[in-house]
Enzyme design. Structure first.
Site, PDB file in Angstrom:
ATOM      1  N   HIS A  27      23.695 -39.389  -5.229  1.00  0.00           N
ATOM      2  CA  HIS A  27      23.458 -38.158  -4.490  1.00  0.00           C
ATOM      3  C   HIS A  27      24.677 -37.793  -3.651  1.00  0.00           C
ATOM      4  CE1 HIS A  27      22.456 -41.297  -1.551  1.00  0.00           C
ATOM      5  NE2 HIS A  27      22.672 -40.398  -0.596  1.00  0.00           N
TER       6      HIS A  27
ATOM      7  N   ASP B 254      25.307 -36.077  -0.014  1.00  0.00           N
ATOM      8  CA  ASP B 254      24.465 -35.942   1.170  1.00  0.00           C
ATOM      9  C   ASP B 254      24.095 -34.488   1.463  1.00  0.00           C
ATOM     10  OD1 ASP B 254      24.156 -38.598   1.812  1.00  0.00           O
ATOM     11  OD2 ASP B 254      25.824 -38.656   3.223  1.00  0.00           O
TER      12      ASP B 254
ATOM     13  N   HIS C  18      27.284 -40.809  -3.949  1.00  0.00           N
ATOM     14  CA  HIS C  18      27.184 -42.240  -3.670  1.00  0.00           C
ATOM     15  C   HIS C  18      25.777 -42.732  -3.954  1.00  0.00           C
ATOM     16  CE1 HIS C  18      26.401 -40.103   0.122  1.00  0.00           C
ATOM     17  NE2 HIS C  18      25.584 -41.100   0.447  1.00  0.00           N
TER      18      HIS C  18
ATOM     19  N   ARG D  39      25.459 -43.855  10.662  1.00  0.00           N
ATOM     20  CA  ARG D  39      26.251 -42.821   9.974  1.00  0.00           C
ATOM     21  C   ARG D  39      26.382 -41.576  10.828  1.00  0.00           C
ATOM     22  NH1 ARG D  39      23.192 -40.579   5.193  1.00  0.00           N
ATOM     23  NH2 ARG D  39      22.459 -39.036   6.719  1.00  0.00           N
TER      24      ARG D  39
END
Length: 297
Positions: free
Chosen positions: A113, A115, A273, A288
């Protein structure tokens, strides 16, 4: 066109020592203090240029405070929250991705995917720090989606050049929520429409821009593509599945083994990723900072 570095796999770039990790994507940087980079405009400019070149950068042994983590990410741009995951109470924009022993397996990270493409302006990138890692497993894979586009067959490039697609948080994160909350999430984030092939705003690269948040192609059903209506149902979904499958090609990938205080910075515009979930019931804790991006074109 894609090309590997003309230097040796390990070389010096300005203040940093850079080790290219694969022929396609990723580099590990040495002799770097990211806390210092967060305060030094010259070093940050060097890091940003390397990010455009390698698409994902890796660092080990970075004893960053949360404030430094946020400050480094904010050099790229404003930070965004996450409506399903939430943020650290003292550091808005710092998302805590904690997979503790006994917690339910996450079913969104272990798919290729990009983000938050369910936003009108998906993130420009992210800075991810490992707080606690399993002794074995828990790697993350990144994929060069500019290279994935470049190596598509020419007839596929011709077919997708003008296509657009919908992306949805309701159909992904929202699907596991109670119906009322799912609908509220959709009201906050209506499914945006993005080009199937986007252009990187800084490098000019063409990027294959579909992923696991993509639900369907919105302008496939045209006389040029459809003989009879029956062509549409398999044709559109099969094409989207084929495009999404390109992220799984190992030649486009780099795989990173996490250790505590290791950091990854990636360009979300040109990569996908996949967080490998092979480590249960061990603990994996990550934080994150996602950086607000622009509208794909």
């Amino acid at each position: 066109m894609h090309s590997t570095l003309e230097t040796t796999p390990t070389h010096t770039s300005s203040s940093f020592r850079v080790k290219q990790l694969t022929c396609s994507i990723g580099a590990e940087l040495f002799d770097v203090d990211l806390g210092q980079v967060s305060r030094d405009a010259r070093q940050f400019a060097q890091l940003r240029q390397l990010l455009l070149q390698h698409k994902v950068l890796f660092f080990r042994d970075q004893n960053l405070s949360r404030a430094e983590h946020v400050s480094l990410a904010e050099r790229f741009g404003s930070l965004e929250d996450h409506p399903a995951l939430g943020c650290h109470p003292e550091h808005p924009g710092l998302v805590q991705i904690y997979r503790d022993s006994g917690s339910e397996p996450e079913h969104y990270e272990n798919a290729f995917h990009c983000d938050a493409t369910w936003r009108e302006n998906p993130p420009m990138g992210a800075v991810l720090r490992c707080i606690e890692a399993p002794e074995v497993g828990g790697d993350t894979i990144w994929v060069n989606m500019a290279l994935a586009y470049e190596r598509l067959p020419e007839h596929v490039k011709d077919q997708i050049t003008d296509l657009r697609a919908r992306h949805s948080i309701e159909a992904s994160f929202g699907a596991a929520m109670p119906d009322e909350r799912r609908r509220e999430l959709h009201d906050r984030f209506p499914d945006p429409e993005h080009p199937v092939v986007r252009t990187h705003p800084e490098t000019g690269e063409k990027i294959l821009f579909t992923n696991s948040f993509t639900t369907h192609l919105v302008n496939y059903h045209t006389p040029a593509r459809i003989r009879y209506g029956i062509d549409f149902a398999p044709g559109s979904s099969n094409l989207l599945n084929y495009l999404n499958s390109q992220a799984a090609i190992p030649e486009y990938q780099v795989r990173w083994r996490w250790t505590p205080n290791s950091v990854a910075i990636w360009d979300n515009r040109s990569t996908q990723h996949y967080a490998v979930q092979d480590y249960g019931p061990a603990v994996r804790r990550m934080e994150r900072a996602g950086i607000v991006g622009d509208k794909p074109f």
